[in-house]
Design an enzyme around this catalytic site. Structure first.
Site, PDB file in Angstrom:
ATOM      1  N   ASN A 187      69.388  11.538  50.295  1.00 49.92           N
ATOM      2  CA  ASN A 187      69.924  10.153  50.205  1.00 49.92           C
ATOM      3  C   ASN A 187      70.398   9.682  48.949  1.00 49.92           C
ATOM      4  OD1 ASN A 187      67.189   9.690  52.124  1.00 49.92           O
ATOM      5  ND2 ASN A 187      69.229   9.207  53.163  1.00 49.92           N
ATOM      6  N   ILE A 240      72.776   6.069  45.358  1.00 54.02           N
ATOM      7  CA  ILE A 240      71.547   5.807  46.148  1.00 54.02           C
ATOM      8  C   ILE A 240      72.119   5.279  47.505  1.00 54.02           C
ATOM      9  CG2 ILE A 240      69.281   4.975  46.559  1.00 54.02           C
ATOM     10  CD1 ILE A 240      69.027   4.731  43.572  1.00 54.02           C
ATOM     11  N   CYS A 241      71.578   5.942  48.604  1.00 48.02           N
ATOM     12  CA  CYS A 241      71.769   5.460  49.828  1.00 48.02           C
ATOM     13  C   CYS A 241      70.805   5.007  50.713  1.00 48.02           C
ATOM     14  CB  CYS A 241      72.682   6.436  50.882  1.00 48.02           C
ATOM     15  SG  CYS A 241      73.104   5.940  52.607  1.00 48.02           S
ATOM     16  N   VAL A 242      70.517   3.858  50.728  1.00 48.65           N
ATOM     17  CA  VAL A 242      69.452   3.185  51.356  1.00 48.65           C
ATOM     18  C   VAL A 242      69.823   1.960  52.158  1.00 48.65           C
ATOM     19  CG1 VAL A 242      68.562   2.080  49.343  1.00 48.65           C
ATOM     20  CG2 VAL A 242      66.820   2.528  51.161  1.00 48.65           C
ATOM     21  N   LEU A 280      73.492  11.613  52.007  1.00 49.45           N
ATOM     22  CA  LEU A 280      74.577  11.529  51.251  1.00 49.45           C
ATOM     23  C   LEU A 280      74.911  12.906  50.508  1.00 49.45           C
ATOM     24  CD1 LEU A 280      74.711   8.447  48.750  1.00 49.45           C
ATOM     25  CD2 LEU A 280      76.172   8.874  50.928  1.00 49.45           C
TER      26      LEU A 280
END
Length: 272
Positions: free
Chosen positions: A86, A93-95, A128
């Site tokens: 992620n 950052i992918c959250v 990602l």
């Protein structure tokens, strides 16, 4: 450069309160850096959670706040290189908390805790980093190996200063002293060789050194010990004690000679 002027006064007031709270009571495994002149960029150091491939690593990340924060979520980036599904190669950052699940009432503490939890439980479905996401699903051991490798190379904690500098300096000084002593001995041997004199043996050198020490230790004005043949330093009888003994011996010899003369005179008188 972005500053606090980009944010509304009420937002600055709220952020100042949050950042002070984070500084005084930081979340577990998270240390926040506070810049009073710029609340739009917030830095944090995150400890790798125990039991994960990121254990024993320290990861630097940042949150960038937009001018309409908190109505829009901050953007998060890892500044420390990390192998994680992620987190993109550029650190983004992918959250969900920073996207569709964002709520203006969420504080910075909650955001930071969610990001740290991401290191414990990645979400490969929204990866990602496709390589890391695929590897996590298909070959966890290989994924963990690479994640540990990245952690060991890029996320090492800062090394502490070494101790024992004084001991090291003392050791170096002792070595220098030994080297100087060896050099002096070599010079002495070279001088003796040039003059044709025999080179002193180690035992003789030691004896000479001991005698020199005894002379240095001798109080000023005190008598030096004499041997029977008059040599200095080899007898325990001091000269002050030796003189009376010699005088007594001379007196005894004279008394014996006088007695012999008297005996001879008596014998002569008897013959007459």
């Amino acid at each position: 450069m972005a500053t606090n002027e980009n944010l509304p006064p009420n937002v600055i007031k709220q952020l100042a309160k949050e950042l002070k709270n984070l500084d005084e009571t930081p979340p577990e495994g998270i240390k926040v850096g506070v810049n009073d002149d710029d609340f739009t960029t917030i830095f944090a150091d995150i400890d790798g959670p125990a039991g994960t491939p990121y254990e024993n690593g320290v990861f630097r990340m940042k949150l960038i706040l937009s001018s309409d924060f908190p109505h829009t979520p901050p953007k998060g980036y890892f500044l420390t290189k990390i192998f994680h599904p992620n987190i993109a190669n550029n650190g983004e950052i992918c959250v969900n908390t920073l996207k569709k699940d964002w709520n203006p009432t969420l504080g910075l503490r909650h955001v930071l805790l969610v990001i740290r939890c991401l290191l414990i439980e990645p979400f490969p479905e929204s990866a990602l980093n496709e390589q890391a996401g695929k590897m996590l699903l298909e070959n966890y051991e290989e994924y963990a190996r690479l994640a540990r490798l990245y952690t060991g190379i890029h996320a090492k904690p800062k090394s502490k200063p070494k101790h024992g500098a004084i001991s090291e300096s003392t050791t170096a000084l002792n070595v220098d002293q030994r080297n100087n002593a060896s050099a002096q001995n070599a010079d002495q041997k070279s001088t003796l060789a040039n003059t044709g004199a025999p080179s002193p043996s180690p035992l003789a050198s030691s004896t000479t050194s001991s005698k020199a020490t005894s002379f240095q230790d001798q109080p000023a004005g005190s008598a030096l010990p004499l041997s029977e043949n008059g040599a200095v330093g080899s007898s325990t009888v001091p000269p002050a004690a030796a003189a009376p003994v010699a005088q007594k011996k001379d007196v005894g010899l004279k008394a014996q000679a006088e007695k012999k003369k008297i005996d001879a005179r008596k014998k002569s008188l008897k013959r007459l």
